[in-house]
Scaffold this active site. Structure first.
Site, PDB file in Angstrom:
ATOM      1  N   GLU A  70     -15.357   6.958   6.399  1.00 34.63           N
ATOM      2  CA  GLU A  70     -15.591   8.310   6.913  1.00 34.63           C
ATOM      3  C   GLU A  70     -14.711   8.464   8.142  1.00 34.63           C
ATOM      4  OE1 GLU A  70     -16.499  11.812   8.299  1.00 34.63           O
ATOM      5  OE2 GLU A  70     -17.138  10.173   9.591  1.00 34.63           O
ATOM      6  N   HIS A  76      -7.907   5.899  -3.571  1.00 37.93           N
ATOM      7  CA  HIS A  76      -8.216   4.489  -3.311  1.00 37.93           C
ATOM      8  C   HIS A  76      -7.478   3.613  -4.323  1.00 37.93           C
ATOM      9  CE1 HIS A  76     -11.598   4.994  -0.470  1.00 37.93           C
ATOM     10  NE2 HIS A  76     -11.809   6.120  -1.130  1.00 37.93           N
ATOM     11  N   CYS A 109      -7.166   7.296   1.694  1.00 36.06           N
ATOM     12  CA  CYS A 109      -8.316   8.195   1.768  1.00 36.06           C
ATOM     13  C   CYS A 109      -8.597   8.562   3.227  1.00 36.06           C
ATOM     14  CB  CYS A 109      -9.523   7.614   1.036  1.00 36.06           C
ATOM     15  SG  CYS A 109     -10.786   8.870   0.683  1.00 36.06           S
ATOM     16  N   GLU A 169      -7.075   0.491  -4.018  1.00 35.33           N
ATOM     17  CA  GLU A 169      -7.716  -0.826  -3.969  1.00 35.33           C
ATOM     18  C   GLU A 169      -8.931  -0.953  -4.881  1.00 35.33           C
ATOM     19  OE1 GLU A 169     -10.195   1.503  -1.046  1.00 35.33           O
ATOM     20  OE2 GLU A 169      -8.147   1.565  -1.797  1.00 35.33           O
TER      21      GLU A 169
END
EC number: 4.3.3.6
Length: 190
Positions: A47, A169, A78, A171
């Site tokens: 966040e 993302h 992100c 990953e």
């Protein structure tokens, strides 16, 4: 080649796994002093507001700016993309302000609108598997910023010299191509 992953939030172990899969040495970064030993840094998702507060609390803001100003490669994924942007739509102040782009938080909707897709990415010879979770998008880029990928006409990956940003993302898949691309950037920056 030592690549750090900022360990304030996000999928740290997953980034480390892919860094090591493409021949890098992954380092979990918990202290600003660790940046001195690194060749590159990944700022993972999470966040962005919380990451920004934690970066301020633990002395990472100036340390990462100095790291980047030395020409060392930084990759924001992100929320990490939001953290490295110099403008955030609807927000007065940026976090690091490294990359000449305006970003929009949560542009792809809420958690339930999360999705996976294969994206063409400039500089990578096959589509990249991408996971979008409450993902931001890049509204605008400045001169010198190269758009690497778009999804439905919206910018989702870009590069400015030694800075790399992805809305998604990489990953959270077994596709290591974005991490291989980042390691190539680190080699170029040396």
């Amino acid at each position: 080649m030592k690549v750090g992953v900022l360990a304030l939030q996000g999928a740290v172990a997953e980034h480390i796994r892919l860094i090591e899969a493409v021949g890098g040495e992954g380092v979990v970064v918990k202290r600003a002093e660790q940046l001195a030993e690194l060749d590159g840094l990944i700022i993972p998702g999470g966040e962005s507001t919380t990451i920004g507060k934690l970066m301020r609390r633990y002395g990472f803001i100036e340390a990462i700016r100095d790291f980047s100003n030395q020409g060392k490669a930084v990759f924001g994924t992100c929320a990490g993309l939001i953290v490295i942007a110099d403008k955030i739509a609807g927000q007065e102040e940026a976090h690091l302000g490294l990359m000449d782009m305006t970003v929009q938080r949560n542009a792809f909707g809420r958690q339930r609108e999360s999705f996976e897709t294969d994206l063409p990415v400039k500089g990578i010879d096959r589509p990249v598997r991408a996971v979008f979770i409450r993902a931001p998008l890049i509204d605008q880029v400045g001169n010198g910023v190269d758009v690497l990928s778009e999804y439905n006409g919206q910018i989702v990956a870009a590069r400015q010299g030694h800075l790399l940003a992805a809305s998604f993302h990489p990953e959270l898949t077994d596709d290591s191509s974005m991490h291989a691309y980042f390691l190539d950037m680190i080699r170029e920056a040396r």
